[in-house]
Design an enzyme around this catalytic site. Structure first.
Site, PDB file in Angstrom:
ATOM      1  N   HIS A  45      31.089  39.716 -25.813  1.00 45.80           N
ATOM      2  CA  HIS A  45      30.192  39.455 -24.979  1.00 45.80           C
ATOM      3  C   HIS A  45      30.424  40.716 -23.752  1.00 45.80           C
ATOM      4  O   HIS A  45      31.241  41.558 -23.951  1.00 45.80           O
ATOM      5  CB  HIS A  45      30.299  38.273 -24.064  1.00 45.80           C
ATOM      6  CG  HIS A  45      31.727  38.006 -23.688  1.00 45.80           C
ATOM      7  ND1 HIS A  45      32.844  37.514 -24.293  1.00 45.80           N
ATOM      8  CD2 HIS A  45      31.985  37.875 -22.456  1.00 45.80           C
ATOM      9  CE1 HIS A  45      33.824  37.497 -23.558  1.00 45.80           C
ATOM     10  NE2 HIS A  45      33.465  37.394 -22.234  1.00 45.80           N
ATOM     11  N   THR A  48      27.740  45.173 -23.101  1.00 44.89           N
ATOM     12  CA  THR A  48      27.512  46.697 -24.075  1.00 44.89           C
ATOM     13  C   THR A  48      29.081  47.093 -24.527  1.00 44.89           C
ATOM     14  O   THR A  48      30.092  46.442 -23.724  1.00 44.89           O
ATOM     15  CB  THR A  48      27.190  47.759 -22.867  1.00 44.89           C
ATOM     16  OG1 THR A  48      28.086  47.793 -21.787  1.00 44.89           O
ATOM     17  CG2 THR A  48      25.812  47.827 -22.607  1.00 44.89           C
ATOM     18  N   ARG A  49      28.943  47.781 -25.426  1.00 50.22           N
ATOM     19  CA  ARG A  49      30.214  48.206 -26.052  1.00 50.22           C
ATOM     20  C   ARG A  49      29.887  49.733 -26.684  1.00 50.22           C
ATOM     21  O   ARG A  49      28.944  50.236 -27.013  1.00 50.22           O
ATOM     22  CB  ARG A  49      30.628  47.445 -27.394  1.00 50.22           C
ATOM     23  CG  ARG A  49      31.244  46.095 -26.982  1.00 50.22           C
ATOM     24  CD  ARG A  49      32.648  45.852 -26.419  1.00 50.22           C
ATOM     25  NE  ARG A  49      32.923  44.593 -26.356  1.00 50.22           N
ATOM     26  CZ  ARG A  49      32.580  43.812 -25.386  1.00 50.22           C
ATOM     27  NH1 ARG A  49      31.637  44.043 -24.565  1.00 50.22           N
ATOM     28  NH2 ARG A  49      32.983  42.381 -25.662  1.00 50.22           N
ATOM     29  N   LYS A 262      28.910  49.642 -15.185  1.00 51.54           N
ATOM     30  CA  LYS A 262      30.076  49.021 -15.523  1.00 51.54           C
ATOM     31  C   LYS A 262      31.163  49.886 -15.678  1.00 51.54           C
ATOM     32  O   LYS A 262      31.140  50.908 -16.520  1.00 51.54           O
ATOM     33  CB  LYS A 262      29.596  48.266 -17.159  1.00 51.54           C
ATOM     34  CG  LYS A 262      30.615  47.328 -17.634  1.00 51.54           C
ATOM     35  CD  LYS A 262      30.243  47.077 -19.152  1.00 51.54           C
ATOM     36  CE  LYS A 262      31.207  46.453 -19.721  1.00 51.54           C
ATOM     37  NZ  LYS A 262      30.799  45.779 -21.158  1.00 51.54           N
ATOM     38  N   HIS A 266      41.316  49.535 -20.036  1.00 55.64           N
ATOM     39  CA  HIS A 266      41.651  49.579 -21.345  1.00 55.64           C
ATOM     40  C   HIS A 266      43.028  49.369 -21.523  1.00 55.64           C
ATOM     41  O   HIS A 266      43.941  49.843 -21.165  1.00 55.64           O
ATOM     42  CB  HIS A 266      41.145  50.444 -22.299  1.00 55.64           C
ATOM     43  CG  HIS A 266      41.286  50.496 -23.901  1.00 55.64           C
ATOM     44  ND1 HIS A 266      40.853  49.207 -24.320  1.00 55.64           N
ATOM     45  CD2 HIS A 266      41.961  51.192 -24.658  1.00 55.64           C
ATOM     46  CE1 HIS A 266      41.194  49.555 -25.629  1.00 55.64           C
ATOM     47  NE2 HIS A 266      41.650  50.661 -25.897  1.00 55.64           N
ATOM     48  N   CYS A 311      37.039  39.098 -20.947  1.00 51.70           N
ATOM     49  CA  CYS A 311      37.105  38.856 -22.272  1.00 51.70           C
ATOM     50  C   CYS A 311      38.440  38.844 -22.765  1.00 51.70           C
ATOM     51  O   CYS A 311      39.190  39.119 -21.881  1.00 51.70           O
ATOM     52  CB  CYS A 311      36.207  39.812 -22.917  1.00 51.70           C
ATOM     53  SG  CYS A 311      36.717  41.503 -23.010  1.00 51.70           S
ATOM     54  N   LYS A 344      32.290  47.884 -32.567  1.00 56.06           N
ATOM     55  CA  LYS A 344      31.524  48.766 -33.038  1.00 56.06           C
ATOM     56  C   LYS A 344      31.474  48.755 -34.564  1.00 56.06           C
ATOM     57  O   LYS A 344      30.721  49.304 -35.307  1.00 56.06           O
ATOM     58  CB  LYS A 344      31.749  50.142 -32.293  1.00 56.06           C
ATOM     59  CG  LYS A 344      33.286  50.577 -33.096  1.00 56.06           C
ATOM     60  CD  LYS A 344      33.680  51.995 -32.321  1.00 56.06           C
ATOM     61  CE  LYS A 344      33.962  52.082 -30.797  1.00 56.06           C
ATOM     62  NZ  LYS A 344      35.235  51.078 -30.575  1.00 56.06           N
TER      63      LYS A 344
END
Length: 383
Positions: A45, A48-49, A262, A266, A311, A344
Site C-alpha cells: 500500500h 506508489t512503488r 512522496k 529505505h 508499511c 515491482k
C-alpha cells in the site's frame, strides 16, 4: 471440509498475482487474507512503488525484471487500468556508492540503456536537486512507478474472473502438509488442497518458521510534502529517484496529485521479530530525517506534511528474496523476505510460484533466492 487444487495464504501484491496466475491456468484456487484485499497493514500500500531494470542490488535480478515488465503490461490490458507510469528513475550518489556503481554494473552486464551525468550536468539537467561535487547520476528512462493498490486490486479482480475464490478477513491459525495434500486451519473453517502457496508477508515470521530463514520485520514511513513550485516536480520534469547519502538511502517520486511529493527513507529502523509490534501511527520523529534530507538535497520541497503512511518490510539477513519449495514439503511453495524492494517483481513472482506449485520447478532464474542459503538457521515447524 472444502477442497481445492491450490490454497494461497496472504493476498498482498505477491499473493494476488499468484492466485491470478494459478486461476488463469485453470486451477481451483482459494486465497485467504486476514484483512481486506488492498489493506494498509502490510507491505502493498502507499500509492506508489518504483520499478526499474538497472538493478543495483544485483545484476541477476534483471532477467526477472524484464519478465515483470511484460506481465505488468499484460495486466494493464486485461484490467483496463493504468498501472505503470514511465517517468524515469534517477540514481544519485558518489561514483563508488552501491547505488551508482550497482546500476552501472547491471546496465553493462545486460545492455540496458542508461544516461550517466557528472555533477555539473546533473545540476543543469535536474536543478531541483542540490548536488555534491562528488555525486554522479544515472538516469534510466524506461523506469518509473507502479500504482500499488491498483496493481493489487487488478490482480484480485482478474483472479476472481478466472474463478478463484478469495476470502477476506479470515485469519489463518496454521497449516500442515503430507505427501498428498495440505490442510489449512482458519478461525472460520478448515480447508484441504493438493498444494499450498504461502505469501504471507511479515507473517512469514510465523507461518514459515520451519524453513530455516531468519525473517525479521522493519517499520517504514513514507510522507508527502507540499512544494513551493509544483510545476518543477511534474513527472515530465522530475523523475523518481534513489539517493545514496551519508545520512542514509532516500527515495522519492514526482508530484502526482495535490498532496505534493512522496519521500521515504529505505531501511534505517530497528528490526523486529513480530509484525504485531509495528507502530502504525505517524509521529513527529518520523518526519525529522525526511526533513533533513529535503533541506540538504531538495530545498524546493519545503511545504507542510500532507500525508503519512506506515508499511512493513519483511527482511532476510542478505536482503534478497526467498522464493522456493518448502524444504520439508514439495507441495508447498513459499515466497517471502522481499526486504523492501520486492513489489515491482509481484507480476513475475506470481508466475514463478504457479510454476513451482504445478511442476516443482520454473524456467525463470531463481537460484539466488533458495531458502537453503540460510541452512545454518534452524527453527521449529508449523502447527
Amino acid at each position: 471440509m472444502e477442497t481445492y487444487d491450490v490454497i494461497v495464504l496472504g493476498l498482498g501484491g505477491i499473493g494476488t498475482a499468484t492466485a491470478c496466475e494459478l486461476a488463469r491456468r485453470g486451477r481451483r484456487v482459494l486465497g485467504i487474507e486476514q484483512f481486506d484485499v488492498g489493506h494498509n497493514r502490510g507491505s502493498s500500500h502507499g500509492e506508489t512503488r518504483i520499478i526499474r531494470k538497472a538493478y543495483y542490488e544485483h545484476p541477476d535480478y534483471v532477467p526477472l525484471l524484464r519478465r515483470a515488465y511484460e506481465r505488468w503490461y499484460e495486466l494493464e490490458q486485461q484490467s483496463g487500468q493504468r498501472l505503470f507510469v514511465e517517468c524515469g528513475v534517477l540514481s544519485l550518489g558518489p561514483a563508488d556508492s552501491d547505488v551508482v556503481a550497482g546500476v552501472l554494473a547491471s546496465a553493462a552486464e545486460h545492455a540496458l540503456l542508461v544516461e550517466q551525468y557528472r555533477p555539473a550536468e546533473l545540476s543543469h539537467r535536474f536543478p531541483q536537486f542540490r548536488i555534491d561535487d562528488a555525486w554522479q547520476g544515472v538516469l534510466e528512462r524506461d523506469a518509473g512507478l507502479l500504482f500499488v493498490e491498483r496493481c493489487v486490486s487488478a490482480h484480485a479482480e482478474q483472479a476472481r474472473r478466472y474463478g478463484a475464490e478469495l476470502h477476506e478477513r479470515e485469519e489463518v491459525l496454521g497449516w500442515r502438509a503430507d505427501e498428498r495434500h495440505v490442510e489449512v486451519v482458519t478461525k472460520r473453517a478448515r480447508y484441504a488442497a493438493e498444494r499450498l502457496v504461502i505469501t504471507a508477508g511479515a507473517w512469514a515470521t510465523r507461518l514459515l518458521a520451519g524453513i530455516g530463514v531468519p525473517f525479521s520485520v522493519m517499520r517504514q514511513v513514507a510522507m508527502w510534502f507540499a512544494v513551493s513550485l509544483p510545476e518543477r516536480f511534474r513527472r515530465d520534469r522530475f523523475p523518481c529517484y534513489c539517493a545514496d547519502t551519508p545520512a542514509g538511502f532516500f527515495y522519492g517520486f514526482p508530484m502526482l496529485d495535490p498532496l505534493g511529493v512522496k519521500v521515504a527513507r529505505h531501511y534505517g529502523a530497528a528490526e523486529l521479530q513480530d509484525p504485531t509490534a509495528v507502530d502504525w501511527q505517524i509521529h513527529p520523529a518520523d518526519e525529522t530525517p525526511l526533513r533533513e534530507f529535503l533541506a540538504a538535497r531538495l530545498p524546493g520541497v519545503d511545504g507542510a506534511a500532507t500525508r503519512g503512511s506506515v508499511c512493513m518490510y519483511t527482511l532476510t539477513p542478505d536482503r534478497h528474496f526467498v522464493i522456493d519449495l518448502h524444504p520439508q514439503h514439495a507441495n508447498v511453495a513459499v515466497a517471502g523476505g522481499f526486504s523492501g524492494h520486492g513489489f515491482k517483481f509481484a507480476s513475475v513472482v506470481g508466475e514463478i510460484l504457479a510454476d513451482l506449485s504445478e511442476g516443482g520447478a520454473t524456467a525463470l532464474p531463481i537460484e539466488m533466492f533458495r531458502a537453503g542459503r540460510f541452512a545454518s538457521y534452524g527453527r521449529s515447524n508449523t502447527l
